[in-house]
Design an enzyme around this catalytic site. Structure first.
Site, PDB file in Angstrom:
ATOM      1  N   ARG A 121       0.807  -1.228   0.000  1.00 12.51           N
ATOM      2  CA  ARG A 121       0.000   0.000   0.000  1.00 12.51           C
ATOM      3  C   ARG A 121       0.837   1.273   0.000  1.00 12.51           C
ATOM      4  NH1 ARG A 121      -2.923  -2.759   3.946  1.00 12.51           N
ATOM      5  NH2 ARG A 121      -2.509  -1.156   5.514  1.00 12.51           N
ATOM      6  N   LYS A 155       4.068  11.576 -10.861  1.00 12.16           N
ATOM      7  CA  LYS A 155       3.213  10.740 -11.716  1.00 12.16           C
ATOM      8  C   LYS A 155       3.947   9.433 -12.016  1.00 12.16           C
ATOM      9  CE  LYS A 155       0.255  14.106 -14.006  1.00 12.16           C
ATOM     10  NZ  LYS A 155      -0.232  14.609 -15.310  1.00 12.16           N
ATOM     11  N   GLU A 170      12.707  16.988 -24.784  1.00 10.50           N
ATOM     12  CA  GLU A 170      11.776  17.314 -23.701  1.00 10.50           C
ATOM     13  C   GLU A 170      12.024  18.723 -23.173  1.00 10.50           C
ATOM     14  OE1 GLU A 170       9.197  15.847 -22.393  1.00 10.50           O
ATOM     15  OE2 GLU A 170       9.254  13.859 -23.292  1.00 10.50           O
ATOM     16  N   LYS A 186       9.654  22.502 -14.499  1.00  9.29           N
ATOM     17  CA  LYS A 186       8.836  21.335 -14.161  1.00  9.29           C
ATOM     18  C   LYS A 186       8.342  21.428 -12.720  1.00  9.29           C
ATOM     19  CE  LYS A 186       6.984  17.204 -14.538  1.00  9.29           C
ATOM     20  NZ  LYS A 186       7.652  15.956 -14.932  1.00  9.29           N
ATOM     21  N   GLU A 244      -2.911  17.192 -11.148  1.00  7.58           N
ATOM     22  CA  GLU A 244      -3.580  16.897 -12.416  1.00  7.58           C
ATOM     23  C   GLU A 244      -4.203  18.179 -12.949  1.00  7.58           C
ATOM     24  OE1 GLU A 244      -3.407  14.123 -13.964  1.00  7.58           O
ATOM     25  OE2 GLU A 244      -2.838  12.669 -12.438  1.00  7.58           O
ATOM     26  N   ARG A 285      -0.192  22.102 -15.622  1.00 10.95           N
ATOM     27  CA  ARG A 285       0.558  20.860 -15.785  1.00 10.95           C
ATOM     28  C   ARG A 285       0.188  20.177 -17.103  1.00 10.95           C
ATOM     29  NH1 ARG A 285       2.367  16.832 -11.020  1.00 10.95           N
ATOM     30  NH2 ARG A 285       3.439  15.293 -12.290  1.00 10.95           N
ATOM     31  N   ASN A 313       2.002  18.174 -21.763  1.00  6.50           N
ATOM     32  CA  ASN A 313       1.600  17.147 -22.722  1.00  6.50           C
ATOM     33  C   ASN A 313       1.812  17.581 -24.166  1.00  6.50           C
ATOM     34  OD1 ASN A 313       0.663  15.254 -20.790  1.00  6.50           O
ATOM     35  ND2 ASN A 313      -1.208  16.445 -20.538  1.00  6.50           N
ATOM     36  N   HIS A 363       2.761  15.110 -26.816  1.00  5.45           N
ATOM     37  CA  HIS A 363       2.603  13.764 -26.264  1.00  5.45           C
ATOM     38  C   HIS A 363       1.303  13.082 -26.671  1.00  5.45           C
ATOM     39  CE1 HIS A 363       6.048  14.987 -23.965  1.00  5.45           C
ATOM     40  NE2 HIS A 363       6.101  13.843 -23.350  1.00  5.45           N
ATOM     41  N   HIS A 406       2.397   9.732 -27.995  1.00  5.89           N
ATOM     42  CA  HIS A 406       2.076   8.457 -27.346  1.00  5.89           C
ATOM     43  C   HIS A 406       1.317   7.524 -28.287  1.00  5.89           C
ATOM     44  CE1 HIS A 406       2.436   9.927 -22.883  1.00  5.89           C
ATOM     45  NE2 HIS A 406       3.602   9.734 -23.472  1.00  5.89           N
ATOM     46  N   HIS A 425      10.658   7.430 -27.499  1.00  2.00           N
ATOM     47  CA  HIS A 425       9.805   8.469 -26.926  1.00  2.00           C
ATOM     48  C   HIS A 425      10.206   9.843 -27.459  1.00  2.00           C
ATOM     49  CE1 HIS A 425       7.137  10.387 -24.071  1.00  2.00           C
ATOM     50  NE2 HIS A 425       8.137  11.132 -23.635  1.00  2.00           N
TER      51      HIS A 425
END
Length: 347
Positions: A119, A141, A183, A225, A234, A238, A242, A245, A249, A261
């Site tokens: 957990r 993340k 990136e 970042k 989220e 932020r 993306n 991406h 992706h 990538h």
């Protein structure tokens, strides 16, 4: 009928250090002493980075070690189960701390393992690739892939610290450095136009491996970042990270990771800039080409299949595809994308 309500405790804000420095590994033992109530440190590392894992192990008395096969295919549920079994054999407990050593794959995989083992246990990231340093290691993340579908299983679980030793890059392949810089370019285009101009001016010393310029580049990218990740876990700004991406992706999934990538993100940025007719796209393309990154879709790409994958992207809402794009250098926005518009500009 009786109805009951349960009030759950809100997750407190998390604050952790990101150390950027040549020879930062020298600071690792002193930092680990600040983590209390630890019964064991376990080093999880990319099997291709045994030398660096040895250097870390020499600084942590009695640390157990677990190797992960190199490559994106290791970012899977199968590997998670195998690693968990190895952790149990190493007598890892809820008081143990995982130390992740590797590129973006290990940052994602190791963080995810830490989040689900018993957990959730604590972990420290030691990224060894530029992409890992400026992106994957920071922000909490953590996820693994679902077959060819990128980053579909995961959530948010923050590290205790990120230790970035710039000197590690001296032994990294040139290809990985260039992909990591892709990136960095992504961040600059949607977050900091002045930084983008600085990258244009300093791209030659960067590609020549100038230590001081690399350190400054990493420090600034990490700061960008960190600022974005500190605002929200989220959504919000932020989402700007993306950029490139959503399409990238989908290309990774469509090619079963035959394209890297960095390559797919480069192509994704160029395609997404074309969709909105971004006025400075030629400047961005020129910088990406200087890095040796592709700026065109492969000729045999099935763009309709790309769209179908994008509709199942984790950023999509009710089938509504969303992309992060620059309005001008340093000023990004998130907007919806329609199929006909996508096919018109990309197909």
């Amino acid at each position: 009928m009786k109805r009951f309500h349960i009030s759950v405790p809100a997750r407190p804000r998390v604050k952790y250090p990101v150390i950027v420095d040549p020879q930062a590994l020298e600071e690792l033992p002193a930092f680990l002493e600040t983590i209390h109530d630890v019964d064991r440190f376990v080093i999880l590392y990319d099997a291709g980075l045994t030398k660096i894992a040895d250097q870390v192990a020499q600084r942590i008395e009695g640390a157990a070690r677990v190797a992960v096969p190199s490559g994106e295919t290791s970012k899977s549920v199968v590997q998670v189960e195998r690693i968990v079994q190895d952790l149990l054999l190493a007598q890892t407990s809820r008081r143990s701390v995982l130390i992740n050593i590797g590129g973006g794959m290990v940052m994602d995989l190791g963080g995810f393992v830490a989040s689900v083992f018993m957990r959730g246990i604590r972990y420290v990231n030691i990224p060894t690739s530029l992409m890992g340093m400026v992106d994957a290691a920071i922000g909490g993340k953590v996820y693994v892939n679902a077959g060819p579908m990128k980053n579909m299983i995961g959530h948010v679980w923050h590290p205790q610290a990120v230790i970035i030793d710039v000197d590690i890059l001296a032994g990294m392949p040139d290809r990985l450095l260039r992909e990591g810089l892709t990136e960095v370019v992504k961040m600059a285009v949607v977050l900091d136009g002045e930084f983008f101009g600085w990258l244009e001016e300093h791209i030659d010393p960067l590609l020549e491996g100038d230590r001081a310029v690399f350190t400054k580049t990493i420090e600034h990218a990490v700061r960008l970042k960190a600022e974005v990740a500190s605002g929200t876990e989220e959504g919000g700004r932020r989402m700007l990270l993306n950029f490139g991406h959503t399409i990238g992706h989908a290309l990774e999934a469509l090619t079963n990771f035959k394209l890297t990538h960095g390559q797919t993100v480069s192509i994704g940025m160029v395609c997404e800039m074309a969709i909105i007719d971004f006025p400075d796209r030629q400047r961005v393309c020129a910088l990406l080409e200087t890095l040796g990154m592709p700026v065109h879709l492969p000729l045999d790409t099935d763009v309709r299949a790309v769209w179908d994958i994008m509709r199942n992207d984790k950023k999509a809402v009710g089938g509504d595809v969303r992309i992060a794009v620059p309005m001008r250098l340093g000023d990004g926005r998130v907007q919806s994308l329609q199929r006909d518009v996508f096919l018109k500009h990309v197909g």
